[in-house]
Scaffold this active site. Structure first.
Site, PDB file in Angstrom:
ATOM      1  N   HIS A 270     -23.270  15.098 -32.049  1.00  0.00           N
ATOM      2  CA  HIS A 270     -22.790  16.403 -31.550  1.00  0.00           C
ATOM      3  C   HIS A 270     -22.157  16.225 -30.164  1.00  0.00           C
ATOM      4  O   HIS A 270     -21.066  16.708 -29.887  1.00  0.00           O
ATOM      5  CB  HIS A 270     -23.961  17.398 -31.478  1.00  0.00           C
ATOM      6  CG  HIS A 270     -23.696  18.598 -30.604  1.00  0.00           C
ATOM      7  ND1 HIS A 270     -23.746  18.544 -29.216  1.00  0.00           N
ATOM      8  CD2 HIS A 270     -23.347  19.866 -30.897  1.00  0.00           C
ATOM      9  CE1 HIS A 270     -23.443  19.721 -28.720  1.00  0.00           C
ATOM     10  NE2 HIS A 270     -23.198  20.553 -29.714  1.00  0.00           N
ATOM     11  N   ASN A 271     -22.860  15.505 -29.304  1.00  0.00           N
ATOM     12  CA  ASN A 271     -22.344  15.317 -27.943  1.00  0.00           C
ATOM     13  C   ASN A 271     -21.053  14.491 -27.946  1.00  0.00           C
ATOM     14  O   ASN A 271     -20.135  14.768 -27.196  1.00  0.00           O
ATOM     15  CB  ASN A 271     -23.396  14.644 -27.063  1.00  0.00           C
ATOM     16  CG  ASN A 271     -24.421  15.636 -26.557  1.00  0.00           C
ATOM     17  OD1 ASN A 271     -24.679  16.657 -27.192  1.00  0.00           O
ATOM     18  ND2 ASN A 271     -25.022  15.366 -25.415  1.00  0.00           N
TER      19      ASN A 271
ATOM     20  N   LYS B 293     -27.914  14.957 -32.641  1.00  0.00           N
ATOM     21  CA  LYS B 293     -27.543  15.553 -31.348  1.00  0.00           C
ATOM     22  C   LYS B 293     -26.583  14.618 -30.593  1.00  0.00           C
ATOM     23  O   LYS B 293     -25.643  15.067 -29.934  1.00  0.00           O
ATOM     24  CB  LYS B 293     -28.799  15.816 -30.509  1.00  0.00           C
ATOM     25  CG  LYS B 293     -28.516  16.320 -29.085  1.00  0.00           C
ATOM     26  CD  LYS B 293     -27.758  17.641 -29.090  1.00  0.00           C
ATOM     27  CE  LYS B 293     -27.585  18.361 -27.780  1.00  0.00           C
ATOM     28  NZ  LYS B 293     -27.249  17.728 -26.579  1.00  0.00           N
TER      29      LYS B 293
ATOM     30  N   GLU C 180     -18.436  16.715 -28.888  1.00  0.00           N
ATOM     31  CA  GLU C 180     -18.189  17.577 -27.709  1.00  0.00           C
ATOM     32  C   GLU C 180     -17.228  16.860 -26.735  1.00  0.00           C
ATOM     33  O   GLU C 180     -16.262  17.460 -26.250  1.00  0.00           O
ATOM     34  CB  GLU C 180     -19.542  17.864 -27.047  1.00  0.00           C
ATOM     35  CG  GLU C 180     -19.523  18.542 -25.691  1.00  0.00           C
ATOM     36  CD  GLU C 180     -20.936  18.586 -25.094  1.00  0.00           C
ATOM     37  OE1 GLU C 180     -21.865  19.097 -25.749  1.00  0.00           O
ATOM     38  OE2 GLU C 180     -21.115  18.096 -23.954  1.00  0.00           O
TER      39      GLU C 180
ATOM     40  N   THR D  17     -45.007  19.371 -10.715  1.00  0.00           N
ATOM     41  CA  THR D  17     -45.166  20.061  -9.435  1.00  0.00           C
ATOM     42  C   THR D  17     -45.684  21.455  -9.769  1.00  0.00           C
ATOM     43  O   THR D  17     -44.931  22.327 -10.210  1.00  0.00           O
ATOM     44  CB  THR D  17     -43.802  20.145  -8.696  1.00  0.00           C
ATOM     45  OG1 THR D  17     -43.215  18.857  -8.708  1.00  0.00           O
ATOM     46  CG2 THR D  17     -43.950  20.655  -7.294  1.00  0.00           C
TER      47      THR D  17
ATOM     48  N   SER E  80     -29.205  22.170 -28.064  1.00  0.00           N
ATOM     49  CA  SER E  80     -27.875  22.343 -27.482  1.00  0.00           C
ATOM     50  C   SER E  80     -27.595  23.805 -27.175  1.00  0.00           C
ATOM     51  O   SER E  80     -28.126  24.697 -27.815  1.00  0.00           O
ATOM     52  CB  SER E  80     -26.799  21.825 -28.436  1.00  0.00           C
ATOM     53  OG  SER E  80     -25.528  22.023 -27.852  1.00  0.00           O
TER      54      SER E  80
ATOM     55  N   GLY F 185     -42.181  21.022 -18.309  1.00  0.00           N
ATOM     56  CA  GLY F 185     -40.882  20.821 -17.649  1.00  0.00           C
ATOM     57  C   GLY F 185     -40.222  22.155 -17.357  1.00  0.00           C
ATOM     58  O   GLY F 185     -39.573  22.731 -18.235  1.00  0.00           O
TER      59      GLY F 185
ATOM     60  N   ALA G 111     -34.737  12.449 -19.946  1.00  0.00           N
ATOM     61  CA  ALA G 111     -34.853  11.433 -20.993  1.00  0.00           C
ATOM     62  C   ALA G 111     -35.193  10.089 -20.355  1.00  0.00           C
ATOM     63  O   ALA G 111     -34.882   9.839 -19.199  1.00  0.00           O
ATOM     64  CB  ALA G 111     -33.539  11.328 -21.763  1.00  0.00           C
TER      65      ALA G 111
HETATM   66  C1  6PG Z   1     -25.475  20.525 -24.977  1.00  0.00           C
HETATM   67  C2  6PG Z   1     -24.796  19.532 -24.057  1.00  0.00           C
HETATM   68  C3  6PG Z   1     -25.760  18.942 -23.108  1.00  0.00           C
HETATM   69  C4  6PG Z   1     -25.234  18.063 -21.969  1.00  0.00           C
HETATM   70  C5  6PG Z   1     -23.772  17.802 -21.851  1.00  0.00           C
HETATM   71  C6  6PG Z   1     -23.426  17.005 -20.620  1.00  0.00           C
HETATM   72  O1  6PG Z   1     -25.389  20.290 -26.170  1.00  0.00           O
HETATM   73  O2  6PG Z   1     -26.040  21.517 -24.515  1.00  0.00           O
HETATM   74  O3  6PG Z   1     -24.292  18.497 -24.835  1.00  0.00           O
HETATM   75  O4  6PG Z   1     -26.689  18.215 -23.883  1.00  0.00           O
HETATM   76  O5  6PG Z   1     -25.559  18.719 -20.802  1.00  0.00           O
HETATM   77  O6  6PG Z   1     -23.314  17.173 -22.965  1.00  0.00           O
HETATM   78  O7  6PG Z   1     -23.078  15.712 -20.979  1.00  0.00           O
HETATM   79  P1  6PG Z   1     -22.189  14.790 -20.029  1.00  0.00           P
HETATM   80  O8  6PG Z   1     -22.766  14.942 -18.651  1.00  0.00           O
HETATM   81  O9  6PG Z   1     -22.344  13.427 -20.567  1.00  0.00           O
HETATM   82  O10 6PG Z   1     -20.800  15.345 -20.088  1.00  0.00           O
END
Ligand code: 6PG
Length: 492
Positions: free
Chosen positions: A189-190, A186, A193, A38, A132, A13, A80
């Site tokens: 974590h998101n 993770k 975020e 590709t 991340s 990838g 994913a």
């Molecule tokens: C990271 C980010 C990544 C993701 C963003 C976008 O840890 O580097 O979390 O995994 O690009 O979270 O998420 P959304 O498009 O849902 O805002």
């Protein structure tokens, strides 16, 4: 095939994240084999960014697998979902027992649970790893959260911990746990975020509409906050975004359409919290706030139909209010992380994972999007007491919330009076007040449920007697003979 097994690590990838991760691995003394569906991308990469580095390429999955030393360590950085399963299937005929497949995408943890089991049956060790830190992180030190088949860990530990971010000399990467535990962490974590970003946006809105500050002065506030308790990557980028002017000299941020996007990881966290019965309210509000923002056309219509207070001109001490706002953000953030760790704790119980809270806090300390000075205090809290029931019970955070409380309450009440929405600040405060309340009005709720559906209730220990024994499910015929309720009580 005459290909010699020369590479220590393989990556599939070649989007920017994949390319950067390969360069990072190569910089740490490993030979990497690169592959992309590709294949022209492989050639372009080898001729440009990868030139002169210990990176080789492959034009087929077969060639890719032949170039990897045993056990093969293969990382997928593809979208994913289906593509991960498709690549796994195309790799399988070329792998041997003991080889390792690592999925570094934002996969949903139940998929990683399934893949760990499926591949273990075939003798392949699967790792689902949170990655991340975006493009920069991938290149110079991401936060890595690997979980899955634990036997894989000794074979990937060296590479993972050398390429990951470091915080005070410690790698922001450790083994998280079985099956999908890495992707679960993770996902949380998101979610956090999402919460941090929403809190920052609410603070921005209050500074803009409540205090009437121009964008560059709001940027100054964030610049100052970034030197205090809120010091973090997200505050820092907010400062930079707010300072950024368009060619006409006005802030670009003011021209951006206020409809938030989302790819789903925050939503997964909120859904999981509901599934596990955990009150992770701040992440939930953050997801719903994005949903509400997306209803732009409807909001435009509502803005002329629905009344609310006009924001009055601010007459008080601006700096004092900005300090309150800083405390509101800090306290709400503490609540959000406390909720996130409550979810992690419950998931460990529910899924039978051994999730190590101090090492999760350490993994989030550097490299990732939520990295902050604050995570050092969380790491310390869990290192001091790994069995800490709730982050809020830690002395440092208990005192911090106490100190922040009056400013926090001031901000939430002003938001309500001015008609400026503060869903994340408010839910954090409501959670705090609910969590510290010994007697909630759920007694009435239980009575209502029993009234209309005979759902039963339990009696408070101090009110137990022979009619209402402690620990028993009790039903009352609420419309029965007035006063003599005990006659219509039965115990299930
Ligand atoms: C990271 C980010 C990544 C993701 C963003 C976008 O840890 O580097 O979390 O995994 O690009 O979270 O998420 P959304 O498009 O849902 O805002």
């Amino acid at each position: 095939m005459a290909d010699k097994a020369v590479a220590d690590f393989g990556l599939i990838g070649l989007a920017v994240m994949g390319q950067n991760l390969i360069l990072n691995v190569a910089d740490h003394g490993f030979t990497v084999c690169a592959y992309n569906r590709t294949t022209s991308k492989v050639d372009r990469f080898l001729e440009n960014e990868a030139k002169g580095k210990s990176i080789v390429g492959a034009h087929s999955i077969e060639e890719f697998c032949a170039k990897l030393k045993r056990p093969r360590r293969i990382m997928l950085l593809v979208m994913a979902g289906k593509p991960v399963d498709q690549f796994i299937e195309s790799l399988l005929p070329h792998l041997e027992a003991g080889d390792i497949i690592i999925d570094g995408g934002n996969s949903h943890f139940p998929d990683s649970n399934r893949r760990t089991k499926y591949l273990a049956e075939k003798g392949i060790r699967f790792v689902g790893s949170g990655v991340s830190g975006g493009e920069e992180g991938a290149r110079y030190g991401p936060s890595l959260m690997p979980g899955g088949h634990e036997e894989a860990w000794p074979y990937i530990k060296d590479i993972f911990q050398s390429i990951s971010a470091k915080s005070d000399g410690e790698a922001c990467c450790d083994w998280v746990g079985d099956e999908g535990a890495g992707h679960f962490v993770k996902m949380v974590h998101n979610g956090i975020e999402y919460g941090d970003m929403q809190l920052i946006c609410e603070a921005y809105d209050i500074l803009k509409r409540g205090l009437g500050l121009p964008t560059n002065e709001i940027a100054d506030v964030f610049a100052k906050w970034n030197k205090g308790v809120l010091d973090s990557f997200l505050i820092e980028i907010t400062r930079d975004v707010l300072y950024y002017n368009d060619n006409d000299g006005t802030p670009l941020v003011d021209k951006i359409l206020d409809k938030a996007g989302q790819k789903g990881t925050g939503k997964w966290t909120a859904i999981n919290a509901l599934d596990l019965g955990m009150p992770v309210t701040l992440i939930g509000e953050a997801v719903f706030s994005r949903c509400l923002s997306a209803l732009k056309d409807e909001r435009i219509r509502a803005s002329s139909l629905l009344q609310g207070p006009a924001v009055p001109e601010f007459t008080g001490d601006k700096q004092a209010f900005i300090d309150d706002l800083e405390q509101a953000l800090y306290a709400s953030k503490i609540i959000s992380y406390a909720q996130g760790f409550m979810l992690i704790q419950e998931a460990a119980r529910e899924y039978g994972w051994k999730l190590n809270k101090p090492s999760i806090a350490l993994m989030w300390r550097g490299g990732c999007i939520i990295r902050s000075v604050f995570l050092k205090d969380i790491t310390n809290a869990y290192r001091n007491n790994p069995d800490l029931e709730n982050l809020l019970f830690d002395d440092f955070f208990n005192k911090a919330i106490q100190k922040a409380q009056s400013g926090w309450r001031n901000v939430v009440s002003k938001g309500a009076l001015w008609g400026i929405p503060t869903p994340a600040f408010s839910t954090a405060l409501s959670f705090y007040d609910g969590y510290r309340t010994r007697d909630l009005p759920a007694n009435l709720l239980q009575a209502q449920r029993d009234y209309f559906g005979a759902h039963t209730f339990r009696i408070k220990p101090e009110h137990a007697n022979e009619n209402y024994p402690e620990g028993k499910d009790i039903h009352v015929n609420w419309t029965g003979r007035g006063g003599n309720v005990s006659a219509s009580t039965y115990i299930v």
